[in-house]
Write a protein that holds these residues in place. Sequence first.
Motif, PDB file in Angstrom:
ATOM      1  N   ARG A 168       7.927  -0.987   3.783  1.00 16.25           N
ATOM      2  CA  ARG A 168       7.787  -0.626   2.365  1.00 16.25           C
ATOM      3  C   ARG A 168       8.747  -1.437   1.511  1.00 16.25           C
ATOM      4  O   ARG A 168       8.389  -1.946   0.449  1.00 16.25           O
ATOM      5  CB  ARG A 168       8.013   0.879   2.201  1.00 16.25           C
ATOM      6  CG  ARG A 168       7.647   1.421   0.859  1.00 16.25           C
ATOM      7  CD  ARG A 168       7.613   2.950   0.818  1.00 16.25           C
ATOM      8  NE  ARG A 168       8.856   3.567   1.225  1.00 16.25           N
ATOM      9  CZ  ARG A 168       9.031   4.287   2.342  1.00 16.25           C
ATOM     10  NH1 ARG A 168       8.035   4.487   3.179  1.00 16.25           N
ATOM     11  NH2 ARG A 168      10.198   4.824   2.619  1.00 16.25           N
ATOM     12  N   ASP A 169       9.978  -1.607   1.974  1.00 16.38           N
ATOM     13  CA  ASP A 169      10.979  -2.402   1.248  1.00 16.38           C
ATOM     14  C   ASP A 169      10.524  -3.858   1.125  1.00 16.38           C
ATOM     15  O   ASP A 169      10.660  -4.468   0.054  1.00 16.38           O
ATOM     16  CB  ASP A 169      12.332  -2.336   1.959  1.00 16.38           C
ATOM     17  CG  ASP A 169      13.391  -3.138   1.246  1.00 16.38           C
ATOM     18  OD1 ASP A 169      13.859  -2.694   0.176  1.00 16.38           O
ATOM     19  OD2 ASP A 169      13.738  -4.236   1.739  1.00 16.38           O
ATOM     20  N   ASP A 176      -0.665   0.756  -3.142  1.00 18.85           N
ATOM     21  CA  ASP A 176      -0.365   1.064  -1.742  1.00 18.85           C
ATOM     22  C   ASP A 176       1.051   1.602  -1.557  1.00 18.85           C
ATOM     23  O   ASP A 176       1.418   1.994  -0.456  1.00 18.85           O
ATOM     24  CB  ASP A 176      -0.579  -0.172  -0.869  1.00 18.85           C
ATOM     25  CG  ASP A 176       0.252  -1.364  -1.307  1.00 18.85           C
ATOM     26  OD1 ASP A 176       0.370  -1.598  -2.532  1.00 18.85           O
ATOM     27  OD2 ASP A 176       0.773  -2.077  -0.433  1.00 18.85           O
ATOM     28  N   ILE A 177       1.813   1.649  -2.628  1.00 19.89           N
ATOM     29  CA  ILE A 177       3.201   2.118  -2.534  1.00 19.89           C
ATOM     30  C   ILE A 177       3.327   3.460  -3.238  1.00 19.89           C
ATOM     31  O   ILE A 177       2.921   3.602  -4.394  1.00 19.89           O
ATOM     32  CB  ILE A 177       4.163   1.115  -3.186  1.00 19.89           C
ATOM     33  CG1 ILE A 177       4.096  -0.221  -2.455  1.00 19.89           C
ATOM     34  CG2 ILE A 177       5.592   1.649  -3.200  1.00 19.89           C
ATOM     35  CD1 ILE A 177       4.863  -1.318  -3.136  1.00 19.89           C
ATOM     36  N   LYS A 178       3.888   4.425  -2.549  1.00 19.40           N
ATOM     37  CA  LYS A 178       4.180   5.710  -3.175  1.00 19.40           C
ATOM     38  C   LYS A 178       5.497   5.529  -3.927  1.00 19.40           C
ATOM     39  O   LYS A 178       6.562   5.398  -3.313  1.00 19.40           O
ATOM     40  CB  LYS A 178       4.305   6.819  -2.137  1.00 19.40           C
ATOM     41  CG  LYS A 178       4.547   8.164  -2.759  1.00 19.40           C
ATOM     42  CD  LYS A 178       4.714   9.255  -1.715  1.00 19.40           C
ATOM     43  CE  LYS A 178       5.068  10.540  -2.448  1.00 19.40           C
ATOM     44  NZ  LYS A 178       5.781  11.465  -1.614  1.00 19.40           N
ATOM     45  N   ARG A 210       7.433  -4.941   1.174  1.00 23.42           N
ATOM     46  CA  ARG A 210       6.286  -4.970   0.260  1.00 23.42           C
ATOM     47  C   ARG A 210       6.744  -4.903  -1.193  1.00 23.42           C
ATOM     48  O   ARG A 210       6.251  -5.636  -2.057  1.00 23.42           O
ATOM     49  CB  ARG A 210       5.348  -3.797   0.585  1.00 23.42           C
ATOM     50  CG  ARG A 210       4.187  -3.645  -0.351  1.00 23.42           C
ATOM     51  CD  ARG A 210       3.140  -4.720  -0.147  1.00 23.42           C
ATOM     52  NE  ARG A 210       2.019  -4.457  -1.030  1.00 23.42           N
ATOM     53  CZ  ARG A 210       1.539  -5.329  -1.894  1.00 23.42           C
ATOM     54  NH1 ARG A 210       2.025  -6.542  -1.964  1.00 23.42           N
ATOM     55  NH2 ARG A 210       0.535  -5.005  -2.677  1.00 23.42           N
TER      56      ARG A 210
END
Length: 158
Positions: free
Chosen positions: A73-74, A18-20, A76
Amino acid sequence: MGTPKYPEVGDLFIDASDIKVTDITPEQIQKLTKLRDGFEAAVKNLLGLKPEDADRAGLNEKDKERLAAAFARDQRIGELLPASQKLTELLHETRQTTRHEIATILAENAAQAKRRADRVQNGAEVLGPVAPLMDYQYGPANKAAATKEKAKEPKQEV
């Protein structure tokens, strides 16, 4: 035990799909702006502003949206890093112990072949097929012995 999406330290499965992710060079890393401790409070302050307060300060709503996405995002990544770091540590240590096992087996087999070659008349025929093994196992010792012998030789002046 966690799940691949939400692993716990020590889990062997981590799903970070789920993370680019980004791959950059050390030179690029040096140029990045660094956050200081306490940035979370500043982020939460900005994200929690009432629309009228943001308008009064001239803050862009799109920046607020980008900040919310980047902060999520950070967070996660922060959930995944401890398990990922432990998995990397486990893989490294497992590789070290596996390589120890390989080195032990190579040493035992080289010693066995050498003992067998010393006991039979056709020692070269015994050692020939395992020459790469013997070169690997005894090469450094042979090189050191040759260097030691060379050091003992009287120096000739030119």
